[in-house]
Enzyme design. Structure first.
Site, mmCIF file in Angstrom:
data_model
loop_
_atom_site.group_PDB
_atom_site.id
_atom_site.type_symbol
_atom_site.label_atom_id
_atom_site.label_comp_id
_atom_site.label_asym_id
_atom_site.label_seq_id
_atom_site.Cartn_x
_atom_site.Cartn_y
_atom_site.Cartn_z
ATOM 1 N N GLY A 34 0.818 -1.053 0.069
ATOM 2 C CA GLY A 34 -0.006 -0.130 0.030
ATOM 3 C C GLY A 34 1.069 1.084 0.104
ATOM 4 O O GLY A 34 2.087 1.113 0.185
ATOM 5 N N PHE A 38 2.670 9.882 2.566
ATOM 6 C CA PHE A 38 4.481 9.965 2.662
ATOM 7 C C PHE A 38 5.122 8.888 2.461
ATOM 8 O O PHE A 38 6.341 8.924 2.573
ATOM 9 C CB PHE A 38 4.723 10.563 4.145
ATOM 10 C CG PHE A 38 3.933 11.729 4.852
ATOM 11 C CD1 PHE A 38 4.194 12.945 4.126
ATOM 12 C CD2 PHE A 38 3.020 11.578 5.811
ATOM 13 C CE1 PHE A 38 3.251 13.976 4.475
ATOM 14 C CE2 PHE A 38 2.312 12.876 6.267
ATOM 15 C CZ PHE A 38 2.509 14.034 5.507
ATOM 16 N N ASP A 168 -7.057 8.978 14.133
ATOM 17 C CA ASP A 168 -7.543 8.460 12.751
ATOM 18 C C ASP A 168 -8.142 7.013 12.766
ATOM 19 O O ASP A 168 -7.743 6.578 11.725
ATOM 20 C CB ASP A 168 -6.326 8.845 11.928
ATOM 21 C CG ASP A 168 -6.542 9.068 10.392
ATOM 22 O OD1 ASP A 168 -7.888 9.415 10.158
ATOM 23 O OD2 ASP A 168 -5.872 9.014 9.365
ATOM 24 N N GLU A 172 -10.131 2.268 6.981
ATOM 25 C CA GLU A 172 -8.749 2.026 6.004
ATOM 26 C C GLU A 172 -7.811 1.694 7.087
ATOM 27 O O GLU A 172 -6.637 1.180 6.367
ATOM 28 C CB GLU A 172 -8.654 3.505 5.188
ATOM 29 C CG GLU A 172 -9.580 3.744 4.138
ATOM 30 C CD GLU A 172 -10.697 4.441 4.565
ATOM 31 O OE1 GLU A 172 -11.000 4.340 5.735
ATOM 32 O OE2 GLU A 172 -11.409 5.200 3.783
ATOM 33 N N ASP A 204 -1.632 2.596 11.313
ATOM 34 C CA ASP A 204 -1.549 4.144 11.111
ATOM 35 C C ASP A 204 -1.555 5.232 12.193
ATOM 36 O O ASP A 204 -2.605 5.640 12.554
ATOM 37 C CB ASP A 204 -2.409 4.377 9.832
ATOM 38 C CG ASP A 204 -2.056 5.892 9.166
ATOM 39 O OD1 ASP A 204 -1.212 6.406 9.840
ATOM 40 O OD2 ASP A 204 -2.794 6.322 8.270
HETATM 41 N N1 LIG Z 1 1.763 -3.191 8.315
HETATM 42 C C1 LIG Z 1 1.195 -3.291 7.282
HETATM 43 N N2 LIG Z 1 1.047 -4.422 6.509
HETATM 44 C C2 LIG Z 1 0.308 -4.435 5.355
HETATM 45 N N3 LIG Z 1 -0.031 -3.223 4.780
HETATM 46 C C3 LIG Z 1 0.074 -2.176 5.452
HETATM 47 C C4 LIG Z 1 0.868 -2.040 6.645
HETATM 48 N N4 LIG Z 1 0.901 -0.605 7.129
HETATM 49 C C5 LIG Z 1 0.452 0.216 6.107
HETATM 50 N N5 LIG Z 1 -0.037 -0.721 4.987
HETATM 51 C C6 LIG Z 1 -0.695 -0.527 3.747
HETATM 52 O O1 LIG Z 1 -0.004 0.910 3.457
HETATM 53 C C7 LIG Z 1 -0.748 1.993 3.298
HETATM 54 C C8 LIG Z 1 -0.420 3.128 3.850
HETATM 55 O O2 LIG Z 1 0.323 2.903 4.892
HETATM 56 P P1 LIG Z 1 0.049 4.110 6.357
HETATM 57 O O3 LIG Z 1 -1.514 4.383 6.297
HETATM 58 O O4 LIG Z 1 0.754 3.689 7.279
HETATM 59 O O5 LIG Z 1 0.853 5.254 5.482
HETATM 60 P P2 LIG Z 1 0.848 6.850 5.689
HETATM 61 O O6 LIG Z 1 1.826 7.423 4.847
HETATM 62 O O7 LIG Z 1 0.782 7.061 7.150
HETATM 63 O O8 LIG Z 1 -0.660 6.920 5.048
HETATM 64 P P3 LIG Z 1 -1.366 8.047 5.340
HETATM 65 O O9 LIG Z 1 -1.239 9.210 4.416
HETATM 66 O O10 LIG Z 1 -3.049 7.541 5.144
HETATM 67 O O11 LIG Z 1 -1.436 8.650 6.808
HETATM 68 C C9 LIG Z 1 -2.177 1.320 4.216
HETATM 69 O O12 LIG Z 1 -3.130 1.857 3.758
HETATM 70 C C10 LIG Z 1 -1.918 -0.070 4.003
HETATM 71 O O13 LIG Z 1 -2.994 -0.273 2.869
#
Ligand SMILES: Nc1ncnc2c1ncn2[C@@H]1O[C@H](COP(=O)(O)OP(=O)(O)OP(=O)(O)O)[C@@H](O)[C@H]1O
Length: 541
Positions: A34, A38, A168, A172, A204
């Site tokens: 995913g 960032f 949050d 999702e 997240d």
């Molecule tokens: N531990 C995990 N295992 C599998 N997929 C993950 C994991 N962590 C995150 N993902 C995938 O990656 C995506 C982005 O992760 P995350 O939300 O932590 O990133 P972010 O940059 O903080 O996103 P956001 O901009 O939504 O805050 C998630 O929506 C999920 O699909």
């Protein structure tokens, strides 16, 4: 939902050389799990232990000026993960069906490379709750909405007890972990609910914050519009107010997560969002007024679990945050209490008769299934960050029935029997009711956010690699070109992945680069395979 138990230890074929014994080295798959605003998240494997993790790569260019956001996320995840391990080591369990701390994303490792800040976390490769709801149209109240809500409540109780507010909570950010142990399969006689609830992981922590004494001043307008509580709505534009006026806006606390849990439970139950309207302003007004859409037909369903659901929602949507029940109080709510060990104190909740109706229901509420919230739809309007326009989370699809017909799949509940009385909570059913945290962090994991394994060599993510490495005091030998393990590793150009028949490239430049820096420590060896992205060429630390 794919809940296949994965026992095999696939991908890299590393020579079992003792010289790699203390090396913590990861390889990643090319494909992404995913991505966020960032970051890019990929599956990775520790080539030594063969344990699989998720690797979140936050490119430094994308967080220029916002480094503190990642630092905060890492600090919190680290705190939470340390607490989880403490509880694990103490064999601390409750008699509840769900152990809250098992359902919060675990950080196993983190470090910095020249280009990225890297977080190695529990692997949740079985999809997320958003997809689960959208694919089904809505979830089954008894076997899914109830246990998922209970599980999240348990996770929130754990976080709140430890002074962390997530900010949050949304579908999702609720992931389903990869099962790593064969003995986690529940016997049929206990499967009176969808046991994927035991795989549920709250992820997240990008907007999460710690409630220190100072943080009785939480007044940031953050979150995702459809899920934010009235007290957060009231913080909109606060950064533009003179400080004296800003201080008059009441601060908020952990109860914002309870509101969001109500929104999430509602979404699971109905497939649409309770407060969404045509415009953001209307949505904010409905949130402030506690004015949510109620489907008359669903509301009048006499089934006890449905009535309990509406009552639970009513409790979560208490507009006055000081009267909103805490996570620990809600554990005794009739909707979820069968999953929690009963204590003497039973919280009283407003009766169904007191439930108010939405005043404006269908005329302004948008009841289409929401579109996936992208990261940019999270509101991040913090004083120190440039305010970004708040984008809407939800699409305005109106043709709900048509979409539902298309998407709705028959839930496979054939294995579900209704015979078990979970109120009895024997220790016997507890055995199967939750999982053992696994895999354990690699013994040589960092957990100190630096380039080396030594606690002395801390990095605040700004420490230059050379400085960080110089500070290392670990007595380890240097990698030499004749290092058997590294040589073996670097000789390989591809490794076949038995799972996907995809080749996992291993780069060939590791050892020569490593040995050119005399002070570089053996432990500081990470291979990060970044896939096809030109900017993401192989990195060696
Ligand atoms: N531990 C995990 N295992 C599998 N997929 C993950 C994991 N962590 C995150 N993902 C995938 O990656 C995506 C982005 O992760 P995350 O939300 O932590 O990133 P972010 O940059 O903080 O996103 P956001 O901009 O939504 O805050 C998630 O929506 C999920 O699909």
């Amino acid at each position: 939902m794919n809940t296949t138990v994965t026992m095999e230890k696939p991908w890299p074929q590393v020579h079992p050389a003792t010289s790699l014994k203390e090396t913590c080295k990861y390889v990643t798959k090319n494909s992404q799990l995913g991505d966020g605003q960032f970051s890019v998240v990929k599956e990775c494997m520790n080539v030594q232990t063969r344990d699989r993790y998720a690797m979140k790569l936050v490119h430094k260019n994308t967080i220029k000026g916002k480094l503190w956001l990642i630092q905060r996320e890492v600090t919190l995840l680290k705190k939470v993960s340390n607490r989880i391990r403490q509880l694990e080591h103490a064999h601390s369990t409750t008699r509840d069906t769900f152990e809250g701390h098992h359902h919060v994303l675990q950080l196993f490792d983190f470090f910095e490379t020249p280009k990225n800040i890297v977080l190695v976390t529990q692997l949740c490769s079985s999809g997320d709750l958003y997809d689960k709801v959208i694919q089904a149209g809505s979830l089954d109240v008894a076997s899914q909405v109830k246990p998922y809500t209970a599980c999240l409540l348990s996770a929130l109780d754990f976080l709140h007890e430890n002074g962390v507010v997530h900010r949050d909570i949304k579908s999702e950010n609720v992931l389903f972990r990869l099962r790593v142990r064969g003995d986690e399969v529940k016997p049929a006689k206990f499967a009176n609910y969808d046991h994927t609830a035991h795989d549920l992981i709250l992820a997240d922590f990008g907007l999460a914050t710690e409630l220190t004494a100072r943080d009785d001043e939480l007044r940031e307008y953050v979150g995702t519009l459809s899920y934010i509580a009235p007290e957060i709505v009231r913080c909109k534009g606060i950064e533009k107010l003179p400080p004296s006026e800003g201080r008059c806006v009441p601060p908020y606390g952990t109860s914002v997560d309870i509101w969001a849990l109500g929104v999430l439970s509602y979404f699971m139950m109905t497939g649409y969002m309770p407060f969404d309207c045509e415009t953001d302003d209307e949505t904010r007004k409905c949130i402030k007024d506690g004015d949510y859409y109620i489907d008359e037909e669903l509301h009048s369903d006499p089934k006890p679990e449905v009535q309990h659901f509406w009552n639970f929602i009513l409790s979560c949507f208490t507009v006055d945050s000081s009267k909103r029940p805490l996570a620990k109080d809600l554990k005794s709510h009739p909707f979820v209490r069968e999953y929690f060990h009963r204590t003497g104190n039973q919280e009283s909740f407003p009766g169904d008769m007191q439930m108010k109706r939405s005043r404006s229901s269908s005329s302004i509420h948008s009841i289409g299934p929401p579109s996936r919230s992208t990261s940019s739809s999270s509101i991040i309007s913090l004083g120190r960050v440039d305010s970004r326009p708040v984008s809407r989370v939800n699409s305005r699809e109106r043709n709900l029935n048509k979409i539902r017909e298309t998407l709705k799949k028959t839930l496979s509940m054939t294995s579900i029997s209704r015979s078990t009385d979970f109120n009895s909570h024997s220790s016997e059913n507890k055995v199967f009711s939750t999982f053992k945290l696994d895999p354990q962090p690699p013994t040589n994991c960092l957990m100190n956010g630096c380039f080396s394994l030594t606690p002395e060599s801390r990095s605040n993510f700004n420490t230059s690699p050379a400085l960080s490495r110089n500070n290392s005091t670990n007595d380890v030998r240097l990698i030499t070109p004749t290092d058997e393990g590294v040589a073996d590793l670097t000789r390989q150009t591809t490794v076949s992945n038995p799972c996907s028949s995809q080749s996992i490239p291993l780069h060939t430049t590791t050892a020569p680069k490593l040995v050119t820096t005399p002070k570089m420590k053996h432990h500081a060896t990470f291979d990060i395979m970044m896939g096809e992205d030109e900017d993401d060429e192989d990195e060696v630390i």
